[in-house]
Design an enzyme around this catalytic site. Structure first.
Site, PDB file in Angstrom:
ATOM      1  N   HIS A 153       0.838  -1.191   0.000  1.00  0.00           N
ATOM      2  CA  HIS A 153       0.000   0.000   0.000  1.00  0.00           C
ATOM      3  C   HIS A 153       0.877   1.247   0.000  1.00  0.00           C
ATOM      4  O   HIS A 153       1.965   1.254   0.586  1.00  0.00           O
ATOM      5  CB  HIS A 153      -0.887   0.027   1.241  1.00  0.00           C
ATOM      6  N   GLU A 206       0.497   4.045   1.594  1.00  0.00           N
ATOM      7  CA  GLU A 206       0.707   4.611   2.929  1.00  0.00           C
ATOM      8  C   GLU A 206       1.759   3.839   3.724  1.00  0.00           C
ATOM      9  O   GLU A 206       2.516   4.428   4.487  1.00  0.00           O
ATOM     10  CB  GLU A 206      -0.611   4.656   3.716  1.00  0.00           C
ATOM     11  N   CYS A 233      -5.940   1.798   5.771  1.00  0.00           N
ATOM     12  CA  CYS A 233      -6.400   0.562   6.401  1.00  0.00           C
ATOM     13  C   CYS A 233      -5.715   0.408   7.758  1.00  0.00           C
ATOM     14  O   CYS A 233      -4.786   1.161   8.091  1.00  0.00           O
ATOM     15  CB  CYS A 233      -6.080  -0.623   5.490  1.00  0.00           C
ATOM     16  N   CYS A 242      -1.839   0.199   7.591  1.00  0.00           N
ATOM     17  CA  CYS A 242      -1.186   1.459   7.271  1.00  0.00           C
ATOM     18  C   CYS A 242      -1.332   2.480   8.391  1.00  0.00           C
ATOM     19  O   CYS A 242      -0.393   3.227   8.681  1.00  0.00           O
ATOM     20  CB  CYS A 242      -1.738   2.007   5.958  1.00  0.00           C
TER      21      CYS A 242
END
Length: 161
Positions: free
Chosen positions: A57, A59, A87, A90
């Site tokens: 991801h 992030e 999420c 993250c």
């Protein structure tokens, strides 16, 4: 929860562009940018999970990069802008490395609602908000206009007519 400013929207629009690029590359439509306390963009990324690694991801990449390249003080004064509320993985990484504020265009609650509307099953991780995972992290979001654009990207990703 804080307010989204016009300055924030400039970065959120760029995050939506990164999310669009991710979708165009066959990936999940998420993008994020790290801006330091002096207003300098330090890193921008997009999700890269299409290869099978569900942890790639934007992030999380930003949290890892910042831990390697920025002082704790600089991290604390930085803002992460993202097309979607991070999420739990993250959000936890963000808190563990000591990053500052998170500003997001669309919320986890919105994403859940869109998926439910389209009949898309929930993912493998509980859809927790940032405040549930990292209650000390200041946040702002969602943005009503940009979240509509993000919804369209997710609709396209899932082939919803």
């Amino acid at each position: 929860m804080g307010e989204i400013t016009d300055h924030d929207r400039k970065y959120l629009l760029r995050c939506a562009e990164l999310a669009r690029r991710a979708l165009d590359c066959g990936d999940e439509p998420f993008g994020a940018i790290l801006v330091d306390g002096d207003g300098h963009q330090r890193i921008a990324d997009r999700n890269r999970v299409a290869g099978g690694d569900g942890t790639r991801h934007a992030e999380l990449a930003i949290a890892r990069w910042s831990a390697e390249h920025l002082t704790p003080e600089t991290r604390a004064r930085s803002t992460v802008y993202t097309s979607g509320e991070p999420c739990p993985m993250c959000a936890a990484a963000h808190a563990w490395v000591g990053l500052g504020r998170i500003v997001y265009a669309s919320s986890t609650e919105q994403l859940i609602s869109w998926y439910r509307e389209w009949g898309i099953p929930a993912g493998p991780v509980a859809p927790l908000s940032i405040s549930a995972v990292a209650p000390g992290v200041p946040t702002a979001g969602p943005d009503p206009e940009i979240s509509a654009e993000v919804k369209e990207l997710h609709r396209r990703r899932h082939g919803i007519e």
